[in-house]
Design a protein around this motif. Sequence first.
Motif, PDB file in Angstrom:
ATOM      1  N   THR A   1       0.926  -1.299  -0.100  1.00 39.04           N
ATOM      2  CA  THR A   1      -0.022  -0.141  -0.017  1.00 39.04           C
ATOM      3  C   THR A   1       0.903   0.993   0.080  1.00 39.04           C
ATOM      4  O   THR A   1       0.457   2.420  -0.473  1.00 39.04           O
ATOM      5  CB  THR A   1      -1.025  -0.042   1.291  1.00 39.04           C
ATOM      6  N   ALA A   2       1.932   1.156   0.487  1.00 38.82           N
ATOM      7  CA  ALA A   2       2.926   2.163   0.548  1.00 38.82           C
ATOM      8  C   ALA A   2       3.372   2.513  -1.028  1.00 38.82           C
ATOM      9  O   ALA A   2       3.378   3.664  -1.411  1.00 38.82           O
ATOM     10  CB  ALA A   2       4.278   1.956   1.398  1.00 38.82           C
ATOM     11  N   PHE A   3       3.644   1.506  -1.572  1.00 34.32           N
ATOM     12  CA  PHE A   3       3.839   1.859  -3.141  1.00 34.32           C
ATOM     13  C   PHE A   3       2.731   2.077  -3.895  1.00 34.32           C
ATOM     14  O   PHE A   3       2.677   2.972  -4.865  1.00 34.32           O
ATOM     15  CB  PHE A   3       4.362   0.388  -3.742  1.00 34.32           C
ATOM     16  N   TRP A   4       1.529   1.868  -3.600  1.00 35.71           N
ATOM     17  CA  TRP A   4       0.333   2.379  -4.240  1.00 35.71           C
ATOM     18  C   TRP A   4       0.235   3.904  -3.744  1.00 35.71           C
ATOM     19  O   TRP A   4       0.014   4.656  -4.804  1.00 35.71           O
ATOM     20  CB  TRP A   4      -1.019   1.684  -3.615  1.00 35.71           C
ATOM     21  N   GLY A   5       0.527   4.241  -2.781  1.00 33.31           N
ATOM     22  CA  GLY A   5       0.674   5.744  -2.362  1.00 33.31           C
ATOM     23  C   GLY A   5       1.535   6.371  -2.971  1.00 33.31           C
ATOM     24  O   GLY A   5       1.115   7.568  -3.553  1.00 33.31           O
TER      25      GLY A   5
ATOM     26  N   LYS B   1       0.278  -0.653 -17.479  1.00 31.10           N
ATOM     27  CA  LYS B   1       1.036  -1.287 -16.068  1.00 31.10           C
ATOM     28  C   LYS B   1       0.377  -2.820 -15.702  1.00 31.10           C
ATOM     29  O   LYS B   1       1.256  -3.484 -15.281  1.00 31.10           O
ATOM     30  CB  LYS B   1       0.129  -0.619 -15.174  1.00 31.10           C
ATOM     31  N   PHE B   2      -0.834  -3.163 -16.339  1.00 33.88           N
ATOM     32  CA  PHE B   2      -1.053  -4.779 -15.988  1.00 33.88           C
ATOM     33  C   PHE B   2      -0.385  -5.746 -16.855  1.00 33.88           C
ATOM     34  O   PHE B   2       0.217  -6.553 -16.490  1.00 33.88           O
ATOM     35  CB  PHE B   2      -2.762  -4.772 -16.047  1.00 33.88           C
TER      36      PHE B   2
ATOM     37  N   LEU C   1       6.225  -2.463  -8.559  1.00 32.71           N
ATOM     38  CA  LEU C   1       6.173  -2.416  -7.555  1.00 32.71           C
ATOM     39  C   LEU C   1       4.554  -2.486  -6.680  1.00 32.71           C
ATOM     40  O   LEU C   1       4.240  -3.177  -6.095  1.00 32.71           O
ATOM     41  CB  LEU C   1       6.953  -1.333  -6.679  1.00 32.71           C
ATOM     42  N   ALA C   2       3.734  -1.546  -7.253  1.00 32.87           N
ATOM     43  CA  ALA C   2       2.380  -1.247  -7.035  1.00 32.87           C
ATOM     44  C   ALA C   2       1.520  -2.508  -7.598  1.00 32.87           C
ATOM     45  O   ALA C   2       0.304  -2.509  -7.097  1.00 32.87           O
ATOM     46  CB  ALA C   2       1.778   0.034  -7.432  1.00 32.87           C
ATOM     47  N   THR C   3       1.856  -3.191  -8.527  1.00 27.01           N
ATOM     48  CA  THR C   3       1.020  -4.200  -9.202  1.00 27.01           C
ATOM     49  C   THR C   3       1.670  -5.561  -9.022  1.00 27.01           C
ATOM     50  O   THR C   3       0.872  -6.185  -8.396  1.00 27.01           O
ATOM     51  CB  THR C   3       1.025  -3.824 -10.574  1.00 27.01           C
TER      52      THR C   3
ATOM     53  N   GLY D   1       0.830 -10.099  -6.436  1.00 21.49           N
ATOM     54  CA  GLY D   1       1.580 -11.196  -6.280  1.00 21.49           C
ATOM     55  C   GLY D   1       1.616 -11.527  -4.590  1.00 21.49           C
ATOM     56  O   GLY D   1       1.486 -12.709  -4.263  1.00 21.49           O
ATOM     57  N   VAL D   2       1.975 -10.683  -3.665  1.00 22.39           N
ATOM     58  CA  VAL D   2       1.735 -10.720  -2.330  1.00 22.39           C
ATOM     59  C   VAL D   2       0.599 -11.053  -1.806  1.00 22.39           C
ATOM     60  O   VAL D   2       0.305 -12.088  -0.798  1.00 22.39           O
ATOM     61  CB  VAL D   2       2.593  -9.555  -1.598  1.00 22.39           C
ATOM     62  N   GLN D   3      -0.279 -10.388  -2.269  1.00 25.33           N
ATOM     63  CA  GLN D   3      -1.907 -10.607  -1.820  1.00 25.33           C
ATOM     64  C   GLN D   3      -2.405 -12.065  -2.226  1.00 25.33           C
ATOM     65  O   GLN D   3      -3.143 -12.548  -1.278  1.00 25.33           O
ATOM     66  CB  GLN D   3      -3.022  -9.469  -2.468  1.00 25.33           C
TER      67      GLN D   3
END
Length: 357
Positions: free
Chosen positions: A53-57, A79-80, A255-257, A262-264
């Motif tokens: 979420t930090a990467f999202w921000g 991006k995707f 990072l944000a995707t 992948g982690v989620q």
Amino acid sequence: MDKDIRPRHPSAREDIGGERGSFCAQHTLAIISLMVVIMTKARVYFLLLILGTAFWGVSFSLVKAGVSNGSPFVFLAYKFGLAAMVLAVVFFRRLHRLSPRALVAGVLIGLPLLLANAFQTIGLQHTSVTNSAFITGIDVLLIPLFKWVLFRRSVPRQVWISCGLAILGLYIIVVQNGLRLNVGDLWTLSCAVFFAGYVLTVGYFANRYDPLPTVIIALGFCGVGCGLAGIFDTRANWVPGDTTFWIGIVFAALLATAFMYGVQSTAQRHIPEEKVALTYLCEPVFATLSGAILLGETLTLRTVAGAGLILSAMLLAEINFRVIRRRAVRSRSQKTISNLKHPTQKSLFKFRRGART
């Protein structure tokens, strides 16, 4: 004479101390190894989600600067698509395990994610960023609600309290002059519904198939869908000359995707969906911080207060009150048993103390 009084083995006490020290060291290592095991399964993934979420921000500021003049579907397609290709290269061997059913699961995971991004993009054309951020964050309440209604799975009371506390913190951060609803907010509400569906779909398939190949299919599906939407967008510029656009693409894709999704996909094997949703609300906190650092925006007291509420909600959701109650009851029962085992010693102590007085 003094030498005769001393014990023949002066190191006996040291040996006892050494045995006690080694005993304590063994227990300490056992506790540390237990903590490592616990962290490996749940806590590490929880922290990695917060990092995502930090990467999202941070990517929010880069995306805002990179998509100032152009079609957002072009940005989403790149991006995707790039995120799917990177994950496919890194986890190429695991793609061989992809069965036809897992392929269908990846498409089913990607469909609500695609619709959520599309509806959010459409909504941003008719509403403010403030309304979009707050209404999208409502999925933190929709996820446990859908989990309870659709899957008949109970949600702890403290999770409901945490979600409400986090929504209040989000409201304090993003809503400055009140909410004024319009047509774009309905599109954004649809985004929140489909994003909640995405999280629940990932949780449903997480323990049925290998999560990483399915998330690669989901991201690739989103890339193709956004690319088709970009073809019909008159503002689409597929080869922009702005370097900020490509910097935002690389950061958001890797990072944000790729990292975050992948982690989620793996984290939801160990973390309930409603706790995953709570980590998402850290995005506006990091977005505000990155805006203050990268774009020179002001950091207000409201942001600090809202961030405190969101972090408090996450800590509240992590506290296991049942374990605390069990330990309290167990300690009380042990004290009661110890008192029953040695009643004469206490009475004798009282008798002697009374005799002295």
